[in-house]
Design a protein around this motif. Sequence first.
Motif, PDB file in Angstrom:
ATOM      1  N   LEU A   9       0.839  -1.191   0.000  1.00 32.17           N
ATOM      2  CA  LEU A   9       0.000   0.000   0.000  1.00 32.17           C
ATOM      3  C   LEU A   9       0.878   1.246   0.000  1.00 32.17           C
ATOM      4  CD1 LEU A   9      -2.553  -0.916   2.807  1.00 32.17           C
ATOM      5  CD2 LEU A   9      -2.988  -0.927   0.371  1.00 32.17           C
ATOM      6  N   SER A  10       0.344   2.303  -0.573  1.00 35.51           N
ATOM      7  CA  SER A  10       1.051   3.570  -0.477  1.00 35.51           C
ATOM      8  C   SER A  10       0.864   4.132   0.935  1.00 35.51           C
ATOM      9  CB  SER A  10       0.500   4.560  -1.510  1.00 35.51           C
ATOM     10  OG  SER A  10      -0.832   4.913  -1.184  1.00 35.51           O
ATOM     11  N   ARG A  12      -0.353   6.968   1.738  1.00 32.97           N
ATOM     12  CA  ARG A  12      -1.669   7.608   1.813  1.00 32.97           C
ATOM     13  C   ARG A  12      -2.753   6.573   2.086  1.00 32.97           C
ATOM     14  NH1 ARG A  12      -5.896   8.518  -1.774  1.00 32.97           N
ATOM     15  NH2 ARG A  12      -7.092  10.409  -1.330  1.00 32.97           N
ATOM     16  N   SER A  13      -2.711   5.455   1.370  1.00 31.70           N
ATOM     17  CA  SER A  13      -3.714   4.408   1.575  1.00 31.70           C
ATOM     18  C   SER A  13      -3.618   3.817   2.973  1.00 31.70           C
ATOM     19  CB  SER A  13      -3.534   3.297   0.543  1.00 31.70           C
ATOM     20  OG  SER A  13      -3.747   3.777  -0.750  1.00 31.70           O
ATOM     21  N   HIS A  57     -10.613   9.754   2.583  1.00 29.05           N
ATOM     22  CA  HIS A  57     -10.189   9.658   1.179  1.00 29.05           C
ATOM     23  C   HIS A  57     -10.437  10.978   0.456  1.00 29.05           C
ATOM     24  CE1 HIS A  57      -9.529   8.106  -2.826  1.00 29.05           C
ATOM     25  NE2 HIS A  57     -10.746   8.488  -3.169  1.00 29.05           N
TER      26      HIS A  57
END
Length: 61
Positions: A9-10, A12-13, A57
């Motif tokens: 995952l990044s 941010r995620s 998000h």
Amino acid sequence: MPNDRDPLLSQRSALILLLGVLVGIEAGTVAVLGDAGPATAVLTGASAFAAGVVFFHTTIA
């Protein structure tokens, strides 16, 4: 040869999911403290998790 060190995952995620989990846990805890049944607390936490993920998000760039 693929690189096995790539993150799944990044950042941010991962942050969005972490904040969603925290919101869901807190909502479930508040539901339990408010004398809700276990099923109601789980459903409250799950819906708060989903709403939190959607909220974070849209707000985190």
